[in-house]
Scaffold this motif. Sequence first.
Motif, short mmCIF file in Angstrom:
data_model
loop_
_atom_site.label_atom_id
_atom_site.label_comp_id
_atom_site.label_asym_id
_atom_site.label_seq_id
_atom_site.Cartn_x
_atom_site.Cartn_y
_atom_site.Cartn_z
N PRO A 287 0.72 -1.17 -0.20
CA PRO A 287 -0.06 0.06 -0.16
C PRO A 287 0.69 1.02 -0.53
O PRO A 287 1.46 1.27 0.78
CB PRO A 287 -1.25 -0.17 1.56
CG PRO A 287 0.33 -0.78 1.90
CD PRO A 287 0.93 -2.39 0.63
N ARG A 288 0.03 2.45 -0.65
CA ARG A 288 0.60 3.83 -0.29
C ARG A 288 0.63 4.61 0.32
O ARG A 288 -1.17 4.50 0.43
CB ARG A 288 0.92 4.54 -1.96
CG ARG A 288 1.48 3.27 -3.33
CD ARG A 288 3.25 3.64 -2.95
NE ARG A 288 4.12 3.04 -4.14
CZ ARG A 288 4.82 3.62 -4.98
NH1 ARG A 288 5.18 4.58 -4.55
NH2 ARG A 288 5.19 2.82 -6.12
N VAL A 289 1.45 5.49 1.43
CA VAL A 289 0.48 6.12 2.23
C VAL A 289 0.96 7.50 2.61
O VAL A 289 2.43 7.33 1.98
CB VAL A 289 0.95 5.52 3.38
CG1 VAL A 289 0.02 4.41 3.86
CG2 VAL A 289 2.38 5.15 3.89
N THR A 290 1.03 8.78 2.94
CA THR A 290 1.22 9.95 2.86
C THR A 290 2.69 9.08 3.78
O THR A 290 2.69 8.26 4.43
CB THR A 290 0.77 10.87 3.16
OG1 THR A 290 0.58 10.63 4.83
CG2 THR A 290 -0.09 10.89 2.28
N ARG A 291 3.68 10.79 3.79
CA ARG A 291 4.77 10.17 5.01
C ARG A 291 4.03 10.92 6.42
O ARG A 291 5.11 9.73 7.05
CB ARG A 291 6.38 11.60 4.51
CG ARG A 291 7.14 12.20 5.54
CD ARG A 291 7.87 12.43 4.94
NE ARG A 291 8.77 12.05 3.38
CZ ARG A 291 9.78 11.20 3.28
NH1 ARG A 291 10.29 10.42 4.14
NH2 ARG A 291 9.90 10.89 2.07
N ASP A 292 3.27 11.59 6.51
CA ASP A 292 2.87 10.96 8.22
C ASP A 292 2.51 10.56 8.87
O ASP A 292 2.26 10.00 9.91
CB ASP A 292 1.79 12.81 7.88
CG ASP A 292 2.41 13.68 8.05
OD1 ASP A 292 3.65 14.27 8.34
OD2 ASP A 292 1.33 15.37 8.22
#
Length: 336
Positions: A287-292
């Motif tokens: 899965p791709r997520v934001t840095r936060d």
Amino acid sequence: MAQHRQWAAQSGPLHNSIQWGYPILPSIQIPRGALPARFRRTRVLIIGCGDVGQRIAQALQLVAAQTRQHGPKVLALTSSPEKAAALRQLGITPLVGNLDDLSSLRRLRGLADRVIHMAPPPGQGAFDTRSAHVVRVLRQGRLPKALVYGSTTGVYGNCDGAWVDETRTLNPTTDRARRRVDAEQRLLHFGQHSGLRVQVLRIPGIYAPDREGGTPRGRLLKGLPVLNAQDDVYTNHIHADDLARIAIAAMWRGKPQRVYHASDDTQMRMGEYFDLAADLYGMPRPPRVTRDAAQQMLAPTMLSFMGESRRMRNARIKQELRVRLRYPTVLQGLVA
């Protein structure tokens, strides 16, 4: 290594030495038996003989076997007496000693003609006391002709995806990288003032399908996320077998007090690397997520790698060491 042996047998010894990027050993440049014995039985000491160190030893032995010449005698420093038998089975002479105990290293004085130092620094502190002990012991005896040190590309810190060559100013941002900078500077200074020829290899992520934890498979099985495209970072790689070949080439061909990027030709962001591996293994992409979001989901060590982006130039290993990478990209290495 079995694939390498089969390939070498089909290609012949001279072709093998050239294609692998190894220097042609001195004993095959002139008629057999005409070379002084001191060159036929060079002593190579490997400090930190883990997976890569063992590949270096096997590669040296393979070239010698294919050329039917006396290759270097390979010795390895180990802090674990129980590993001695396994090293002997690989044709390596074990020497028991601990880099954290200077008194246990006395037997290394004047012992080796060439040294490959792949041992990591201690896990804490501002300095690499282990490399300091190596320097102290080596200066007490006859100096080796060359010393190759395995460092890390982490000494540059975050470069925001810029291309990086060996002249870039160092900017370590973690204690782990600062200890590597200390080791580099200590060894290069020692070489400059003693006449010892020192080469520093700055090494990115090491992978190999036959290396423990050497592929992204385990991380993919855990379903851990990677950064989304706008936050993603460039990552660099080297196949463990190619790293062994680069270390050997540096030991024979490297210039005095010289730094080399031991990196392949891959230009890929971290998420793209895991997507590629997932597709090859027939597994779901991570899965791709934001840095936060990643800050809440991943361990600090993993996050530190996601905070540094750079692309390593590797022209120097090709031009000066004359290395031809067996696996120029991670696609070729993972498929093999």
